[in-house]
Structure formats: C-alpha cells, structure tokens
Design an enzyme around this catalytic site. Structure first.
Site, short mmCIF file in Angstrom:
data_model
loop_
_atom_site.label_atom_id
_atom_site.label_comp_id
_atom_site.label_asym_id
_atom_site.label_seq_id
_atom_site.Cartn_x
_atom_site.Cartn_y
_atom_site.Cartn_z
N CYS A 473 28.81 140.55 80.18
CA CYS A 473 28.08 139.93 79.06
C CYS A 473 27.35 140.97 78.20
O CYS A 473 27.33 140.86 76.96
CB CYS A 473 27.11 138.87 79.57
SG CYS A 473 26.06 139.38 80.93
N ASP A 597 25.79 133.25 72.82
CA ASP A 597 26.01 133.41 74.26
C ASP A 597 27.36 134.06 74.54
O ASP A 597 28.42 133.47 74.28
CB ASP A 597 25.94 132.03 74.94
CG ASP A 597 25.81 132.14 76.45
OD1 ASP A 597 26.18 133.18 77.01
OD2 ASP A 597 25.31 131.16 77.07
N HIS A 599 28.78 134.45 77.34
CA HIS A 599 29.40 133.93 78.57
C HIS A 599 30.47 132.88 78.28
O HIS A 599 31.10 132.38 79.23
CB HIS A 599 28.32 133.33 79.48
CG HIS A 599 27.24 134.31 79.86
ND1 HIS A 599 26.09 134.44 79.11
CD2 HIS A 599 27.16 135.21 80.87
CE1 HIS A 599 25.33 135.38 79.67
NE2 HIS A 599 25.96 135.86 80.73
#
Length: 646
Positions: A473, A597, A599
């Site tokens: 990440c 994000d 992820h």
C-alpha cells in the site's frame, strides 16, 4: 490592421487577466491583438521587462515570442491620477516598438490603444490614439470583458500553421582572415532567405489532424503564384461556400468541421496545418541541354564551417484566409524572422562550439495563444542560464515563479494528431486520474474544503498484474505521489515499480541488497528518501502518537493543500493511505479527510471505486462516534513539498 473609424470605439478584452501581478508604478505592459480581429481587441498582455524601456531588446524578444498573426496594438502603464497623460506615455512607447518590429515601417495612420491603471485604486482607463501626429487621445465609448468565451472566439474562427525546416548551412571564409567569417555566414543566411521566395519553391500544406473520417488531400502551393508583402488583414477572405467553387483555397479546406465545441477552446486542440517546404529543381525547360557543373577555384586557403539551423515556426490565421496568403504573408516572414534570431545568437560563437538551440511552443495558462521560445540546451534545462531565461519569460507573461510551466516537458505536441488513437494510453498510464472528482460531499456543514491541486493517477493493489496485496500500500501511495509530480511536469522520471523503489533504497544505503524483490513494508521515511533521490523533492514528516490527534492538525493540513497542493501519504502501522484534502469547520472543529485508498483490488471502474468507499471523505468522528483513524495507533504523515522552480 484594417482601417476603421475611431468614433464610439469599443475595447474588447479577451484575456483572463489584463493587469499582471507585481506591477509597480511606471510598469509598462504591451497589449497584444491581431490584424484579423475587430479593432481594439486585446487577446493578451506582455510585461515590458527591459527597463527605460530598451525597445530594441523588447522588439528582439517579441519577434521570437509572438507568433505571426498577433501583434502589439497598444500599451498599458501603471500611472498616476492623470490617466490620459499616463496612457499617452504608453501609446508613444507602443508606437516606437511597432516601428522597430516592422523595421521602420510607417505606422502613422494606425489607431492603437492606450491604457492607464491608477496605482491607488486599480481602476483602468482606456483611450484611443488616432495617429502618431496627434498628442491628444480620445476616450473609448465602452470596454467589454469577454474572457468567458475568449478561447472559443480564437479557435472556432482560426487555426495554426506549423512549419519545421532543418537547414545545414555550409559557408567558406579565408583561413587567414577569421574576421571574414561573420560576413560570409550572413551572406549564406541571406541566400537561404532568397530561396524561400523563389518561383520554383514549393510549399505543401496538409492537415495535422488525422481524424478517422475524410482527410483533405494536401495542397501544393508554388512560389511563382505568391503575392509577397501584402497586408494580410486586407486580403479578401473566402466564405465557406465560395471555397468549394473557387480555385483559391482557404485554410478552412484543411480544417475539420466535426469537432465538438467543447474541445476547440485551446491552442492544443485547435485545427493545425502542417507546411513543408521543397525546392523544385527539376521543372521542365523549354530548351534541352546537358547537365553543367561550374568550378570556382579558391584563390587562397579556405575554411569550411557547417551550421545546423532547425527552424520551427507557428503562426495564427483565420480559417477563411486564402492558404496562399497565409503561407506567403505569415509563414515565410516567420521563417525569416526566426532565421535571423538564430543567426544573432550563433554569430558570437561562430568559430567555437555552436550553442544547441531548440525551439519550443507553449500555451501556458492565462495566455490565449501559443508563444514560441528558443532554448539553448548545451547543458540541459536545469543549467542556471536556462533557468534565468525561463524566469524572465515567467515575468513577462505574469506566470508564477514556482511552477515549471515553460519546461520542455510542457511544450505543445504538434505531431500528427490521429483522433482514432486518442484513447491510447501513454507511458503505461492505464490508471484512472482525478478519482475524487464528483464524489459525495463530506458532511461537514460549515466546512471549507482544501484539496489537492492538479492531476494525479490512482495506484492501488494488483495493478499491472502485480500481486502486492497485504504489503504494497505504501508503494502504491508513493506511485500516486510521483504521478502528481510527473503530471505537473516537475519531472520526466517514470513512475517506478516496486522493484525500482526497493533498488533505489538499496543504492542510497538505506536497505541491504536482499531487500530487492522482497515483500517488506516501507513507511514515510523510506518514501522521503525515494522522493529525494529520484525527484529531488524534500518532504515534511508529521508524527502522531494516536489517531485522535489528527483532527488537531486539520488547519495545518489545509494550509498544505492551499500552498503546496501535493498528495500526502498517511502511514499507520502496516497500513498506508493517500490524503487528497481536508474539509474543516474552524468554528466547531468538525473535519473530514479525503482519502484515496490503495488497498482496492478491483478494475479501473470509477463508479465502483467511489461507491465502495475507496475514494471519499472520512469524518474524524462520524455519527456513531467512530473515527476512520484508530485512536490507539501511531500515525505519520509525509507531506511532499512543491519545488520552487521554473
């Protein structure tokens, strides 16, 4: 400029910003218009940067900078309370400049604009000067500001003509008289200019916009048919219908009629015509004869020098202007001016290493038309001499001094534009851009949102068929940050892969060689090392003992987005996110964070990303009393600083 009456004159201002920032009392600006526009139409303004003013130097600069099809139509000065007196000073300077640019041409009958800005109130007063002989100015009837439709006006009605001409120019001079070299070189240049206008010269015009539909056939123009020296503004233009039945072809013949109105508001998307020059030495002769070679023996030892000159001109023309006149009265004079400009730069170095001169065209924000620059790139564009050149251009155009707007990576791309390939991704950019555009509001009722400035690409898990789920990440956040610096043209460095990021950390001694190819996490410190090594970007790091402390820094984070505008990496334990903005209510302390994000593991589907919460506002404390940031977790923030560079 076409003749016109001065009665009830109206000044039209198309440029978004008439008065450039940073002007002091006495500062002078040139008002730029076009002989093809209605009288007293201001399309841009350039600051006079040579004091006194040095009009010879100003004219040299403007010849290089301003494309043919645009011209100085007046002056604006920051003056005192006597508006007419100040405006008259600007008019006189503009008239002298116009004479120098036209090399002494008589301009007494031209009507030009004079303007004065009250240094105290900022009020702008416009006047018209009828002739050079009259000292009294006439106030204008009205001033109309039309910046909201300015780009549409220029590019719906006009097009760009582009001509590249590489020249290898050999010349000889006596080896015993090096001082003769400049004279011989100048004569060789004049001989080239003569060839531009020879009867057997051929110019081929073709569209640069290769759309999937019908492409007009190239047009062949011959020098023997040209009418050199005509006033382009007085040449009869052809109505669109007449172009179909007349032997005279207008520029519109090579322009596309199918473009949506939304895409013709800038020079980048304007219709473009490519002009190629050829010398036809094989025309049929009325008499036959054998080839002849002439021999001219040198009377003494001579030295040969070959100078490489790469001309690259851009001109503006109305679409209904006959193509023949556009070439003879715009393109050819532009080639002549540019050749003389390059000659002037090369002459002092003629017997030494020649400067590596490259010509670039730009369309910086706030300037409606393109500009042309000549860069000397012997030592690259970061060399101080070249930095100073860009700084002076930023000053002249009123551009900020911390944006790389005139670096070569930001130049106009004038290569063939094939609309059928317009969706082709460049440099591996399969990523979505500006994912946060169009997301729901933050829910902070009285908040002020401060968000990222400029473009970025969204990097996340599993992209490029690379499985980094569970450990990559921070790498993805770093890739998003580097994409921002690329898209703002601060760097031409490609967005690095995970392995390249790891290799960089090994090269600087931060990691052991075994780190390359591993699945080890990285954090804010490692990201700052990579940004410094690859981009020369410095970073600020903020540490928090608990997620509950983040809302206390909302004001500071808002200031970052307002002044720096770069994406921020948030690291917490083994998780990393990219922060794109904050929405902060200073009265209540309520705030929200715009989170991107990394992820996410799905495809490049904007709706799915937004609806799934992978890009959106996260409240510091939501309606259930929960926070996106865990109170018991240590966090650090990496704030990349925008380089102060031009």
């Amino acid at each position: 400029m076409a003749p016109h009456s001065c009665e009830a004159a109206t000044v039209r201002v198309l440029c978004p910003k008439l008065l450039l920032s940073g002007n002091q009392p006495g500062a002078l600006q040139w008002l730029i218009g076009s002989p093809f526009f209605p009288p007293f139409t201001v399309v841009s303004t350039f600051r006079c940067i040579h004091q006194s003013p040095d009009l010879d130097q100003e004219s040299d600069d403007l010849r290089k900078l301003l494309p043919k099809g645009f011209e100085v139509i007046g002056g604006l000065i920051v003056g005192d309370s006597d508006a007419e007196k100040s405006a008259l000073e600007a008019v006189r300077a503009a008239r002298r400049l116009r004479k120098i640019i036209s090399e002494g041409g008589e301009l007494d009958d031209e009507k030009i604009v004079g303007a004065s800005v009250d240094a105290g109130t900022g009020a702008i007063h416009f006047f018209i000067s009828k002739t050079e002989k009259l000292a009294k100015l006439e106030p204008v009837a009205s001033v109309v500001y039309e910046e909201d439709k300015s780009g549409k006006y220029l590019w719906e009605n006009g097009c760009l003509l582009h001509c590249e001409l590489p020249i290898k120019l050999p010349f000889y001079f006596p080896a015993s008289s090096p001082s003769e070299s400049k004279k011989m070189f100048s004569e060789a240049v004049d001989a080239v200019i003569t060839q531009f206008k020879e009867p057997n010269v051929v110019y081929i015009a073709e569209t640069l916009n290769k759309a999937s539909g019908d492409v007009p056939k190239p047009v062949v123009l011959r020098g023997k048919d040209f009418g050199f020296g005509a006033d382009a503004s007085n040449i009869n233009r052809l109505p669109a219908a007449e172009d179909q039945v007349s032997d005279i072809i207008s520029c519109s013949h090579l322009c596309l009629n199918s473009k949506p109105a939304a895409v013709v508001n800038s020079a980048e998307n304007a219709d473009k015509i490519q002009i190629s020059l050829m010398l036809n030495r094989s025309e049929k002769s009325p008499t036959s004869g054998a080839p002849v070679a002439e021999y001219f023996p040198a009377m003494e030892e001579a030295r040969l020098i070959v100078v490489d000159l790469n001309l690259d001109v851009l001109t503006y023309a109305p679409k209904e202007l006959p193509l023949m006149h556009a070439v003879s009265n715009l393109v050819i004079p532009a080639l002549v001016d540019q050749l003389y400009s390059l000659t002037k730069i090369i002459l002092p170095h003629l017997l030494m290493e020649h400067p590596q001169l490259r010509i670039y065209h730009f369309n910086p924000p706030g300037v409606l038309h393109p500009i042309t620059t000549i860069y000397e790139l012997n030592y690259g564009e970061t060399e101080m001499k070249q930095v100073d050149v860009r700084k002076s251009l930023h000053m002249r155009l009123g551009l900020p001094l911390d944006r790389p707007l005139l670096r070569t990576a930001n130049a106009l791309d004038l290569s063939v534009n094939d609309d059928s390939r317009s969706n082709t991704k460049k440099r591996g950019s399969i990523q979505l851009k500006e994912v946060h555009i169009g997301i729901p509001s933050s829910g902070v009722s009285e908040g002020v949102a401060s968000v990222i400035q400029g473009s970025y690409e969204y990097y996340h898990y599993l992209q490029d068929s690379f499985d980094d789920s569970g450990w990559g990440c921070a790498y993805r956040s770093l890739q998003t940050i580097i994409s921002w610096f690329r898209l703002q043209h601060y760097t031409s460095v490609s967005v690095p892969s995970h392995r390249e990021i790891q290799q960089t950390l090994v090269e600087i001694g931060d990691k052991d060689p075994s780190f390359v190819g591993s699945r080890e996490w990285i954090g804010a410190i490692e990201l700052s090392f990579v940004l410094d090594k690859l981009l020369g970007v410095s970073c600020k790091i903020m540490n928090f003992r608990s997620g509950s402390e983040l809302p206390e820094k909302c004001r500071e984070l808002a200031l970052h987005f307002e002044t720096q505008g770069t994406p921020i990496m948030i690291g917490g334990g083994v998780l990393a996110y990219t922060l794109l903005g904050v929405d902060y209510d200073e009265g209540s302390g309520d705030c929200a964070f715009l989170i991107l994000d990394p992820h996410y593991t799905g495809g490049e589907d904007h709706k799915k990303i937004v609806n799934g919460g992978w890009c959106g506002w996260k409240k510091a404390i939501d309606s259930k009393g929960k926070s996106f940031f865990l109170h018991n977790k240590f966090y650090n923030l990496l704030l990349p600083q925008r380089p102060n560079m031009v």
